[in-house]
Design an enzyme around this catalytic site. Structure first.
Site, PDB file in Angstrom:
ATOM      1  N   SER A  65       0.859  -1.186   0.000  1.00  0.00           N
ATOM      2  CA  SER A  65       0.000   0.000   0.000  1.00  0.00           C
ATOM      3  C   SER A  65       0.891   1.232   0.000  1.00  0.00           C
ATOM      4  O   SER A  65       2.086   1.139   0.264  1.00  0.00           O
ATOM      5  CB  SER A  65      -0.882   0.033   1.251  1.00  0.00           C
ATOM      6  OG  SER A  65      -0.132   0.490   2.366  1.00  0.00           O
ATOM      7  N   ASP A  66       0.316   2.381  -0.255  1.00  0.00           N
ATOM      8  CA  ASP A  66       1.067   3.611  -0.011  1.00  0.00           C
ATOM      9  C   ASP A  66       0.942   3.944   1.483  1.00  0.00           C
ATOM     10  O   ASP A  66       0.227   3.263   2.229  1.00  0.00           O
ATOM     11  CB  ASP A  66       0.548   4.756  -0.897  1.00  0.00           C
ATOM     12  CG  ASP A  66       1.610   5.855  -1.059  1.00  0.00           C
ATOM     13  OD1 ASP A  66       2.593   5.858  -0.293  1.00  0.00           O
ATOM     14  OD2 ASP A  66       1.451   6.716  -1.944  1.00  0.00           O
ATOM     15  N   TYR A  67       1.611   4.972   1.881  1.00  0.00           N
ATOM     16  CA  TYR A  67       1.741   5.369   3.291  1.00  0.00           C
ATOM     17  C   TYR A  67       0.354   5.578   3.940  1.00  0.00           C
ATOM     18  O   TYR A  67      -0.362   6.506   3.559  1.00  0.00           O
ATOM     19  CB  TYR A  67       2.542   6.671   3.334  1.00  0.00           C
ATOM     20  CG  TYR A  67       3.173   7.003   4.658  1.00  0.00           C
ATOM     21  CD1 TYR A  67       4.549   6.895   4.833  1.00  0.00           C
ATOM     22  CD2 TYR A  67       2.417   7.436   5.734  1.00  0.00           C
ATOM     23  CE1 TYR A  67       5.149   7.205   6.038  1.00  0.00           C
ATOM     24  CE2 TYR A  67       3.001   7.746   6.941  1.00  0.00           C
ATOM     25  CZ  TYR A  67       4.369   7.637   7.082  1.00  0.00           C
ATOM     26  OH  TYR A  67       4.958   7.946   8.277  1.00  0.00           O
ATOM     27  N   GLY A  75      -2.175   4.010   3.343  1.00  0.00           N
ATOM     28  CA  GLY A  75      -3.219   3.799   2.326  1.00  0.00           C
ATOM     29  C   GLY A  75      -4.341   2.916   2.840  1.00  0.00           C
ATOM     30  O   GLY A  75      -5.500   3.079   2.431  1.00  0.00           O
TER      31      GLY A  75
END
Ligand code: BGC
Length: 760
Positions: free
Chosen positions: A285-287, A289
């Site tokens: 995932s992104d940060y 996310g």
């Protein structure tokens, strides 16, 4: 029971240690993963999916505390935002000595455009149109990062963007899917090399999947909504190119697609990515996310975490949603252990591929760090690469190159701004050792010329804006004097100058993440400075710093010379001197359109024709145009000047009809008609005149960067095959359709020679 398991493990790992060679040849990675996973508890499997941030540099809330304890408990799969061999060794030691199963950690970082030797921001790098150069920059970044303990980078960012309000255009390769795909491939190859288990290659993570660059209104993290047709033809190709190039991991984007956040979008993460494209790596995932899906209105932490894993997400960056809720979801029958096994297996495979099970410290050789990071040869490469990224936008009266003699007045808020040279996302940079424009110029002229310096203006009169645009140690050291006082000082030193060089534009953090702008002009106070300098009547060169296309209508009309230097990296000042003094002839070409006004955005060359195209002069009532500004950009895609000139002959086609399994050769004579050697990017575009779905007015389908000596003429030939004429139709099938095509070759997307052929 626990003891028995430990004994089995000791035997297993013991065998691995003493019979390593034999085992390696007989055991496939999958067999080794199977053996390991048989020993893992559900909690330990879930632990592998957890990626906390370990460092001070964060782009959001820090969710995890007491990381060492979590590693020991087997609740951490990897760490990011941590550097140096000593720090990384310390964390790895906990994992392989204190956790029950001794599974090594993977160490990630945003190695975006170089590590300590910083290369130009990606948007600048893309303007080199030189795939070998781009690949080499990633190779050096991998070499340095791996020497410092890192084995995984969150790069390349391949998000197509046509909206310069979005600050993250600086991190990508511009607006074009064809060029973007080539660059995606080059970057992945550069980071990963041919052998990911070598200790000087690192795993690449292509991001942000998907469509992150199309956020509404150019506001970061905003909603994306787009037809599948546009996705497949214009926005997805670079991610697919990275997958085809063997990228090891992929990052889900923050935005939603079709109303479902990308982080939990099964169509995106499984149907397209794994089933259609055959991706075998893992998805992170992104940060935060995962937990951000609560704000999206997608459910509570347990629900969104289960949805993410079900959709095909494998690793959770920072949220700890997977760590803290998946066990419960399995217990409650909302997810199966098998689904978690899949995610865990993918992460373990990455660690095996990197060779971490064979030697968890293989990236922890402190001698390597001493010799391989920020060394002279890497810095020299960063310097020459920076010079290749600069784009000469204007050069009336050939003011450039300037002489290394007489008196040069150097002014502007970016002229003596070491910390700002590396641009956004340069987390490992040594700011104090970056070369400023002032240092670069002084070094280049030595005792042969006088360089006078004055700041001339602050970045912006708005102090709050300036503070927000100079974060992360990238201060511009705001001057307390008034705008008038600063300007007067600049005018005073300019009096005795033969030429005035103004280093102006954006600060490093005025683009990048969470740095969207609604006004994309040079800040007013800097424009006032330029206006005052122009009034002196002396030759003025604008050295433009920017991380995005700016609206430069006034500058194009009034400033005689403009060299766009983006943010060139740690060696920027030297590279700028190289180009200003003509030791290097600029050859960069824009990879994104520069509009006249923010009101034209999104603006891009490969637009559709519409039913009422503007043919002929602006303005025309009831045609597709604006009342107050023409449709033209200030600088089109592919544009960039040189200190020499290039002349194009007429196109020669090998035939005018082409069978589907055949090809056509398109040739053009390109002559260096000036008096200096120089490089030119010869660009090939096509237009499919009639289709079952409408096609853009021009699409880049090939380019060649050629070095031509002064006076030299060369015939440049492109081969057109069915592949370049194909597109995704309304059933999302990759097809070519018979009919007429226009073919264009030229120095940019606007100034081209045209031919025509028919596909039978
Ligand atoms: C950014 C990513 C980056 C990640 C880790 C996020 O905020 O969107 O591009 O890789 O942080 O630093």
């Amino acid at each position: 029971m626990k003891r028995i398991t430990s004994i089995v493990l000791v035997v297993l790992l013991g065998l691995t240690a003493c019979q390593k060679n034999e085992q390696q040849s007989t055991n496939t990675i999958d067999q080794r993963i199977d053996s390991l996973m048989r020993l893992m508890t559900l909690e330990e499997k879930i632990g592998q999916l957890n990626l906390p941030s370990a460092g001070a540099f964060t782009t959001g809330a820090v969710e995890s505390s007491d990381i060492a304890k979590k590693i020991e408990q087997g609740s951490v799969g990897g760490l990011f935002n941590i550097k140096t061999v000593a720090n990384i060794r310390e964390m790895q030691k906990i994992a392989v000595e204190k956790s029950r199963l001794k599974i090594p950690l993977i160490f990630g970082m945003d190695v975006i455009h170089g590590y300590e030797s910083v290369f130009p921001i990606p948007l600048g790098l893309s303007c080199s149109w030189d795939m070998k150069l781009i690949e080499r920059s990633a190779r050096i970044a991998a070499q340095e990062a791996s020497a410092d303990g890192i084995n995984w980078t969150f790069s390349p960012m391949v998000d197509i963007s046509r909206d310069p309000r979005w600050g993250r255009v600086s991190e990508g390769s511009g607006e074009d899917p064809y060029l973007g795909s080539q660059i995606a491939r080059a970057m992945v190859k550069g980071f990963q090399g041919d052998n990911l288990s070598a200790n000087n290659t690192i795993m690449s993570c292509v991001k942000h999947y998907a469509l992150y660059g199309a956020s509404e209104a150019g506001r970061d993290y905003n909603t994306v909504d787009m037809s599948r047709h546009r996705m497949y033809n214009e926005y997805l190709p670079p991610y697919k190119a990275a997958v085809d190039a063997g990228v090891g991991s992929i990052m889900a984007s923050f935005n939603e697609i079709d109303g479902i956040p990308a982080t939990a979008n099964k169509w995106l993460l499984t149907d397209v990515l794994r089933k259609e494209w055959g991706f075998k790596g893992f998805v992170v995932s992104d940060y935060t996310g995962v937990s951000e899906m609560i704000n999206h209105g997608f459910g509570d932490l347990q629900h969104v975490s289960a949805k993410a894993v079900e959709a095909g997400l494998d690793m959770d960056m920072v949220s700890e949603g997977l760590l803290t809720t998946l066990g419960k979801s399995v217990q409650e029958g909302k997810l199966t252990e098998k689904q978690i096994d899949e995610a865990c297996r993918r992460i373990l495979r990455a660690k095996f591929v990197l060779g971490l099970f064979d030697d968890p410290y293989k990236y922890c050789d402190s001698n390597r760090a001493k010799n391989e990071v920020f060394n002279a040869s890497n810095r020299a490469e960063a310097r020459s690469t920076a010079a290749q990224s600069f784009v000469l936008l204007k050069n009336s009266g050939n003011i450039l190159p300037i002489k290394k003699s007489g008196t040069i007045a150097l002014v502007g808020p970016l002229a003596d701004a070491k910390e700002n040279m590396t641009g956004t996302w340069s987390v490992a940079a040594r700011f104090s050792e970056s070369i400023s424009v002032r240092e670069g110029l002084l070094k280049a002229v030595g005792a042969n010329a006088k360089i006078l310096y004055a700041k001339g203006s602050n970045l912006d009169e708005d102090q709050v804006l300036e503070a927000n645009a100079t974060l992360f140690g990238k201060s511009l050291h705001r001057d307390k004097r008034s705008a008038a006082e600063l300007r007067d000082e600049a005018l005073r030193i300019s009096k005795s100058a033969d030429v005035i060089v103004v280093a102006a534009g954006e600060a490093a953090e005025m683009s990048g993440e969470a740095a969207s702008r609604t006004n994309i002009e040079i800040p007013e106070t800097q424009k006032d400075l330029i206006k005052a300098l122009l009034k002196t009547g002396k030759p003025v060169v604008l050295v433009l710093f920017t991380g995005r296309p700016l609206a430069l209508k006034w500058e194009e009309e009034n400033v005689p010379s403009i060299l766009n230097v983006w943010f060139g990296g740690s060696e920027a000042g030297d590279a700028i001197a190289d180009v200003l003094f003509g030791d290097v002839n600029p050859s960069g070409k824009l990879t994104t359109t520069f509009p006249q006004s923010v009101g034209q955005v999104p603006i891009y060359y490969a637009h559709k024709n519409t039913g009422r195209p503007l043919n002929g002069k602006w303005f025309q009532k009831f045609q597709s145009n604006y009342l107050d500004v023409s449709n033209e950009p200030v600088y089109p895609f592919g544009y960039g000047l040189s200190y020499t000139t290039f002349t194009y002959g007429e196109l020669q086609l090998s035939k005018t009809e082409m069978a589907a399994n055949d090809s056509i050769l398109v040739s053009v004579d390109v002559t260096n008609s000036g008096s200096r050697d120089g490089a030119e990017v010869v660009q090939l575009y096509i237009r499919d005149l009639i289709g079952s779905v409408t096609r853009p007015v021009k699409e880049l389908k090939g380019f060649q960067k050629v070095m031509l000596k002064a006076g030299e003429k060369r015939t440049i030939t492109f081969t057109i095959t069915k592949e370049q004429l194909s597109f995704y139709n309304s059933d999302l099938k990759w097809v070519s359709e018979p009919g007429k095509f226009h073919v264009f070759v030229g120095t940019n997307s606007r100034d081209v020679k045209q031919g025509e052929f028919e596909l039978k």
